[in-house]
Design a protein around this motif. Sequence first.
Motif, PDB file in Angstrom:
ATOM      1  N   GLU A  89      45.168  48.815  43.579  1.00 28.24           N
ATOM      2  CA  GLU A  89      45.016  50.202  43.136  1.00 28.24           C
ATOM      3  C   GLU A  89      46.238  50.581  42.296  1.00 28.24           C
ATOM      4  OE1 GLU A  89      42.571  52.564  43.313  1.00 28.24           O
ATOM      5  OE2 GLU A  89      41.507  50.714  43.760  1.00 28.24           O
ATOM      6  N   THR A 200      35.497  52.011  39.337  1.00 30.96           N
ATOM      7  CA  THR A 200      36.689  51.268  39.752  1.00 30.96           C
ATOM      8  C   THR A 200      37.692  51.279  38.606  1.00 30.96           C
ATOM      9  OG1 THR A 200      37.479  49.166  40.653  1.00 30.96           O
ATOM     10  CG2 THR A 200      35.774  49.032  38.983  1.00 30.96           C
ATOM     11  N   SER A 204      41.992  47.044  38.891  1.00 29.96           N
ATOM     12  CA  SER A 204      41.213  46.384  39.927  1.00 29.96           C
ATOM     13  C   SER A 204      40.345  45.283  39.318  1.00 29.96           C
ATOM     14  CB  SER A 204      40.350  47.432  40.632  1.00 29.96           C
ATOM     15  OG  SER A 204      39.652  46.843  41.665  1.00 29.96           O
ATOM     16  N   HIS A 207      42.484  42.421  38.346  1.00 30.68           N
ATOM     17  CA  HIS A 207      42.811  41.680  39.572  1.00 30.68           C
ATOM     18  C   HIS A 207      41.666  40.744  39.929  1.00 30.68           C
ATOM     19  CE1 HIS A 207      42.717  41.438  44.071  1.00 30.68           C
ATOM     20  NE2 HIS A 207      43.874  40.924  43.820  1.00 30.68           N
TER      21      HIS A 207
END
Lengths: 365, 194
Positions: A89, A200, A204, A207
Amino acid sequence: MSSSAPNDAGAVPSAGTIAAHDGVVPDSSSAHAAVPEHSIAGRLGVRALDYAIPPSANRLPYMLGGLTFVGLLALIGTGVLLDQFFNPEPLSAYDSVVYIMTRVPLGNWVRSIHYWAATVVFVTLFFHILYVFWRRSYTRPREVTWWLGVGLFITVFGLMFTGTTLKGDQEAVEALAHAVAGAKMSPGGAVLTPDFTSSTTLLSRLHSLHVSVLPLVLLALVLGHFALIRVHGIHSHEAKTARFTQHVRRLTAFGLFLCAGLGILAAVFPAVLGHPGVEGVEVTKPAWPFLWIYAVENTVGMTGMLIAPIVLFGFLAAVPLLDRGHDQGAGRPRWVMGLGMLVLLAYIAGIVYGVFAPQMQHLGM
Amino acid sequence: MSAPGRFTQLRWRLGVALTLAAIGLAATPLFAHEKGVLTLNTKQAAPGDTLVARGSKLAKGAALRIEIRGALKTFPFGSVHTDAAGKFEMRLPIPADAKPGAYRVVAIASDGDVSAQENLVLRPVQAAAVPSMTRMPDMTTMHVMESRATAAPADIRVVTSSRAWTVIIGLIVFALVGGVLLLRGATSGSARTA
């Protein structure tokens, strides 16, 4: 060094014919007898690895690809550990990295190994490509092996870039801004912009790219690369008097030395973390493997971040098409070698320039 | 199938069954607790705000410690007792110096286990002052921002315990010794082959 009779031009040798020429029997029945079928080694199919290879494969320059693989394993191992504590986050990413460094037992060391392993993988992969180019091992029938290797190089770049964006410091925030700017300039790049979805965050999704999509791509490319090396054999004209199991043993030994080196580097020179990132400004330079792109950006603006990789990776991809000889045929055209040297010099010059060049604002250029 | 073959197969099956049982036993404590429900009046707040936490489906008349846990800091809020219905309500003033980020509000039972939890995101107080990453700020803003942005590494104090150093040195030595032994084996293997 013995030389073998050249194959017929155009004939793609199979594993059997490659192993059989040079007068070496591909599978040793004595070696099979040494690994009983009901033993654990027998069950694991270790016998399949006991095939003939040229002894030059045990020299360090030939092991650069294998050492890259060891480095990738180190990256996967440390990455899995780090990911247990990392929070993708945007508001928490930086804090979770600080948490890893300060609270997780051995966290700072593991993170530093991850950092150094990425650097070592980049270096070994770079020299592996250079050596393969130098030895002209990309020619028929190994073009696809080369292209898979180029794909690996690009994927490693992608992994290094996405990894940089995750840590939440100033360098990460600027890398993320560049990713967005680059994505907006690229056709189909919308997926890498914050506007792609509101469910989102972009961080994220980066990632997710870093820990799942790109590693899967990497794995597929590595498996393909290895499979083709097995099929076409190691590019050498020596007689196949060594065994692949010996090669694996030596590679594991060098891999352990590499891991020890990574451990020492991580302990003595731990990876640093910048201050929490501030959006909208550029005060950092990218990590040195990206400085050649930075140099082009300094010259032509933001489009440089697309032009530079297209030129380098495009050249690498085109190499087997520019030099269409056979691995045992006539020599390489001089102009291909010259072009390769030119690209290499430009690459090194770009990195050197990037080190000494003043920091510049690229976003909005 | 011969008797030794059956025995080997039995040994494998037994090994797999024991491994699965061990994994199952090890995993059980992870799911043993957290039966209660914790709700917050908002899941997004800013430092300085006051949250209202409500617990339910908890043990009746139990004492619970309430904490807000972040990656780098935990804020304790003291204890609360659940009523006869297993419920409680508590006001949680978030400290003004709390850093923005992802947090978790937890209700901890007397044995230290988490009985209930809920996620909380702390937003920056002046979120609007942070420019969008995709838009360049105007020059005035940039001047202010540049004074905060720096390429210098952060001064993060990392303490490595003597036990950690022992593990690090042990692993490095293990890798070096393992490498040397393998290399010796490979060299003698090559000599034999030659």
